[in-house]
Design a protein around this motif. Structure first.
Motif, PDB file in Angstrom:
ATOM      1  N   ALA A  52      14.256 -11.650 -13.440  1.00  0.00           N
ATOM      2  CA  ALA A  52      15.669 -11.883 -13.129  1.00  0.00           C
ATOM      3  C   ALA A  52      16.552 -11.609 -14.333  1.00  0.00           C
ATOM      4  CB  ALA A  52      15.859 -13.316 -12.637  1.00  0.00           C
ATOM      5  N   CYS A  53      16.105 -12.001 -15.517  1.00  0.00           N
ATOM      6  CA  CYS A  53      16.885 -11.729 -16.729  1.00  0.00           C
ATOM      7  C   CYS A  53      17.000 -10.233 -16.979  1.00  0.00           C
ATOM      8  CB  CYS A  53      16.225 -12.416 -17.931  1.00  0.00           C
ATOM      9  SG  CYS A  53      16.389 -14.207 -17.951  1.00  0.00           S
ATOM     10  N   LEU A  54      15.888  -9.529 -16.866  1.00  0.00           N
ATOM     11  CA  LEU A  54      15.910  -8.093 -17.128  1.00  0.00           C
ATOM     12  C   LEU A  54      16.788  -7.335 -16.129  1.00  0.00           C
ATOM     13  CD1 LEU A  54      12.161  -7.370 -17.993  1.00  0.00           C
ATOM     14  CD2 LEU A  54      14.109  -7.168 -19.547  1.00  0.00           C
ATOM     15  N   LEU A  55      16.836  -7.798 -14.893  1.00  0.00           N
ATOM     16  CA  LEU A  55      17.497  -7.037 -13.836  1.00  0.00           C
ATOM     17  C   LEU A  55      18.866  -7.580 -13.429  1.00  0.00           C
ATOM     18  CD1 LEU A  55      14.375  -6.516 -11.515  1.00  0.00           C
ATOM     19  CD2 LEU A  55      15.316  -4.912 -13.205  1.00  0.00           C
ATOM     20  N   HIS A  56      19.364  -8.624 -14.092  1.00  0.00           N
ATOM     21  CA  HIS A  56      20.552  -9.304 -13.574  1.00  0.00           C
ATOM     22  C   HIS A  56      21.820  -8.461 -13.579  1.00  0.00           C
ATOM     23  CE1 HIS A  56      21.504 -10.048 -17.849  1.00  0.00           C
ATOM     24  NE2 HIS A  56      22.731 -10.344 -17.460  1.00  0.00           N
ATOM     25  N   MET A  64      31.771  -1.091 -11.734  1.00  0.00           N
ATOM     26  CA  MET A  64      32.746  -0.332 -12.511  1.00  0.00           C
ATOM     27  C   MET A  64      33.347   0.797 -11.676  1.00  0.00           C
ATOM     28  SD  MET A  64      33.240  -1.516 -15.623  1.00  0.00           S
ATOM     29  CE  MET A  64      33.767  -0.123 -16.631  1.00  0.00           C
ATOM     30  N   ALA A  65      32.521   1.421 -10.845  1.00  0.00           N
ATOM     31  CA  ALA A  65      32.996   2.522 -10.002  1.00  0.00           C
ATOM     32  C   ALA A  65      33.874   2.023  -8.871  1.00  0.00           C
ATOM     33  CB  ALA A  65      31.806   3.300  -9.443  1.00  0.00           C
ATOM     34  N   ASP A  66      33.611   0.804  -8.389  1.00  0.00           N
ATOM     35  CA  ASP A  66      34.372   0.234  -7.284  1.00  0.00           C
ATOM     36  C   ASP A  66      34.503  -1.271  -7.511  1.00  0.00           C
ATOM     37  OD1 ASP A  66      35.503  -0.660  -4.954  1.00  0.00           O
ATOM     38  OD2 ASP A  66      33.993   0.200  -3.616  1.00  0.00           O
ATOM     39  N   PRO A  67      35.657  -1.733  -7.995  1.00  0.00           N
ATOM     40  CA  PRO A  67      35.844  -3.154  -8.306  1.00  0.00           C
ATOM     41  C   PRO A  67      35.637  -4.086  -7.122  1.00  0.00           C
ATOM     42  CG  PRO A  67      37.590  -1.846  -9.290  1.00  0.00           C
ATOM     43  CD  PRO A  67      36.833  -0.936  -8.379  1.00  0.00           C
ATOM     44  N   ARG A  68      35.610  -3.537  -5.923  1.00  0.00           N
ATOM     45  CA  ARG A  68      35.358  -4.383  -4.758  1.00  0.00           C
ATOM     46  C   ARG A  68      33.897  -4.804  -4.679  1.00  0.00           C
ATOM     47  NH1 ARG A  68      37.621  -0.354  -0.305  1.00  0.00           N
ATOM     48  NH2 ARG A  68      36.325   0.992  -1.654  1.00  0.00           N
ATOM     49  N   VAL A  69      33.043  -4.111  -5.393  1.00  0.00           N
ATOM     50  CA  VAL A  69      31.606  -4.432  -5.408  1.00  0.00           C
ATOM     51  C   VAL A  69      31.350  -5.582  -6.376  1.00  0.00           C
ATOM     52  CG1 VAL A  69      29.306  -3.578  -6.008  1.00  0.00           C
ATOM     53  CG2 VAL A  69      30.927  -2.082  -4.814  1.00  0.00           C
ATOM     54  N   CYS A  70      30.614  -6.583  -5.935  1.00  0.00           N
ATOM     55  CA  CYS A  70      30.166  -7.661  -6.823  1.00  0.00           C
ATOM     56  C   CYS A  70      28.826  -7.262  -7.418  1.00  0.00           C
ATOM     57  CB  CYS A  70      30.040  -8.974  -6.047  1.00  0.00           C
ATOM     58  SG  CYS A  70      29.238 -10.294  -6.993  1.00  0.00           S
ATOM     59  N   HIS A  71      28.764  -7.117  -8.734  1.00  0.00           N
ATOM     60  CA  HIS A  71      27.521  -6.641  -9.335  1.00  0.00           C
ATOM     61  C   HIS A  71      26.367  -7.611  -9.130  1.00  0.00           C
ATOM     62  CE1 HIS A  71      28.556  -9.370 -12.687  1.00  0.00           C
ATOM     63  NE2 HIS A  71      27.280  -9.326 -12.979  1.00  0.00           N
ATOM     64  N   ALA A  72      26.679  -8.900  -8.977  1.00  0.00           N
ATOM     65  CA  ALA A  72      25.618  -9.877  -8.766  1.00  0.00           C
ATOM     66  C   ALA A  72      24.967  -9.684  -7.396  1.00  0.00           C
ATOM     67  CB  ALA A  72      26.173 -11.288  -8.898  1.00  0.00           C
ATOM     68  N   GLN A  73      25.774  -9.498  -6.368  1.00  0.00           N
ATOM     69  CA  GLN A  73      25.238  -9.308  -5.029  1.00  0.00           C
ATOM     70  C   GLN A  73      24.533  -7.962  -4.908  1.00  0.00           C
ATOM     71  OE1 GLN A  73      28.373  -9.952  -2.176  1.00  0.00           O
ATOM     72  NE2 GLN A  73      28.725 -12.057  -2.835  1.00  0.00           N
ATOM     73  N   ALA A  74      25.184  -6.912  -5.413  1.00  0.00           N
ATOM     74  CA  ALA A  74      24.573  -5.578  -5.332  1.00  0.00           C
ATOM     75  C   ALA A  74      23.307  -5.507  -6.177  1.00  0.00           C
ATOM     76  CB  ALA A  74      25.583  -4.522  -5.787  1.00  0.00           C
ATOM     77  N   GLY A  75      23.352  -6.117  -7.358  1.00  0.00           N
ATOM     78  CA  GLY A  75      22.179  -6.102  -8.229  1.00  0.00           C
ATOM     79  C   GLY A  75      21.023  -6.906  -7.665  1.00  0.00           C
ATOM     80  N   LYS A  92       8.301 -13.909  -4.135  1.00  0.00           N
ATOM     81  CA  LYS A  92       8.712 -13.798  -5.538  1.00  0.00           C
ATOM     82  C   LYS A  92       9.911 -12.870  -5.679  1.00  0.00           C
ATOM     83  CE  LYS A  92       5.517 -13.488  -8.818  1.00  0.00           C
ATOM     84  NZ  LYS A  92       5.459 -14.730  -9.598  1.00  0.00           N
ATOM     85  N   ALA A  93       9.908 -11.762  -4.949  1.00  0.00           N
ATOM     86  CA  ALA A  93      11.045 -10.836  -5.000  1.00  0.00           C
ATOM     87  C   ALA A  93      12.305 -11.518  -4.484  1.00  0.00           C
ATOM     88  CB  ALA A  93      10.739  -9.583  -4.179  1.00  0.00           C
ATOM     89  N   SER A  94      12.181 -12.339  -3.451  1.00  0.00           N
ATOM     90  CA  SER A  94      13.329 -13.074  -2.925  1.00  0.00           C
ATOM     91  C   SER A  94      13.854 -14.082  -3.932  1.00  0.00           C
ATOM     92  CB  SER A  94      12.940 -13.800  -1.632  1.00  0.00           C
ATOM     93  OG  SER A  94      12.658 -12.875  -0.606  1.00  0.00           O
ATOM     94  N   HIS A  95      12.946 -14.716  -4.664  1.00  0.00           N
ATOM     95  CA  HIS A  95      13.352 -15.684  -5.686  1.00  0.00           C
ATOM     96  C   HIS A  95      14.166 -14.990  -6.776  1.00  0.00           C
ATOM     97  CE1 HIS A  95      11.937 -19.405  -8.200  1.00  0.00           C
ATOM     98  NE2 HIS A  95      13.238 -19.204  -8.271  1.00  0.00           N
ATOM     99  N   VAL A  96      13.703 -13.827  -7.217  1.00  0.00           N
ATOM    100  CA  VAL A  96      14.459 -13.054  -8.210  1.00  0.00           C
ATOM    101  C   VAL A  96      15.824 -12.680  -7.646  1.00  0.00           C
ATOM    102  CG1 VAL A  96      14.555 -10.883  -9.502  1.00  0.00           C
ATOM    103  CG2 VAL A  96      12.401 -12.163  -9.361  1.00  0.00           C
ATOM    104  N   ARG A  97      15.843 -12.253  -6.396  1.00  0.00           N
ATOM    105  CA  ARG A  97      17.112 -11.870  -5.748  1.00  0.00           C
ATOM    106  C   ARG A  97      18.111 -13.021  -5.781  1.00  0.00           C
ATOM    107  NH1 ARG A  97      16.371 -10.632   0.355  1.00  0.00           N
ATOM    108  NH2 ARG A  97      16.022 -12.895   0.314  1.00  0.00           N
TER     109      ARG A  97
END
Length: 226
Positions: A52-56, A64-75, A92-97
């Protein structure tokens, strides 16, 4: 986590990072900060915390390309899909998500698991202290925002009022208020130890520019003929 798994996740992170204020070094500082906090907490799944730290911040470019995008949700979604492709169990993947989705917590759903809380605190550690101010100035520069704003009469504003975006305004409206938002005792203690450096820097910036204005304006007035 075995070394090969770490390197695969790290390599994917490095492919995604483009923002100078949220670059790979920010990610590593968040990771190391999380490891420091984890020493004083009971972490249920260290693999989840590391991933989660590496990929947050892997969706910063999309935001940056579209301010309407939340980087936390998209990431969160990008990380989830990437980990599934790597062969991680869905749980485990869901927990990281979920850790990544809530690391930008403002209101609504707060981080719930200890891994999510540690990621949140580690990310906020990179907002406070001297490093937080350095990153803010870096971001202000990328956005063509000034260090401070001036009133119509030339007075240097301190960022506390309704004024254009600047470093001083970001400090007064966001950075100085972060310290009471930490979720773990260790994170709060680390943040507190950095607070004075940030306050001193902000005050020094204002004192210097206001001092230069006060001294120089008098000389300039006397040098310009009526």
């Amino acid at each position: 986590m075995d070394r090969e798994t770490y390197r695969q996740i790290e390599a994917y992170m490095l492919e995604c990072m483009q923002d100078s204020a949220h670059d790979k070094d920010h990610v590593y500082r968040v990771l190391y900060g999380a490891m420091s906090i984890a020493r004083d907490e009971t972490v249920e799944d260290m693999d989840v915390l590391i991933a989660a730290c590496l990929l947050h911040d892997i969706a910063r470019a999309e935001q940056m390309a579209d301010p309407r995008v939340c980087h936390a949700q998209a990431g969160a979604l990008k990380a989830y899909e990437f980990l599934l492709r790597m062969g991680w169990p869905e749980a485990k993947a869901s927990h990281v998500r979920e850790c990544i989705r809530t690391h930008r917590f403002r209101k609504g759903e707060p981080p719930c698991s200890i891994e999510a809380k540690i990621l949140y605190d580690a990310d906020k550690l990179d907002v406070v202290g001297a490093i937080g101010l350095a990153r803010t100035l870096c971001y202000n520069g990328a956005m063509n925002e000034p260090i401070y704003s001036t009133a119509p009469d030339g007075t240097i504003l301190d960022g506390s009022g309704e004024e254009p975006d600047s470093f001083c305004r970001e400090y007064r409206f966001k950075l100085e208020k972060v310290y009471d938002r930490f979720l773990t005792p260790a994170g709060a203690a680390l943040a507190s130890s950095r607070r004075q450096a940030a306050e001193d820097f902000y005050r020094a910036v204002l004192d210097e520019v206001r001092g230069t204005l006060a001294q120089g304006s008098d000389v300039l007035r006397s040098a310009i003929e009526e």
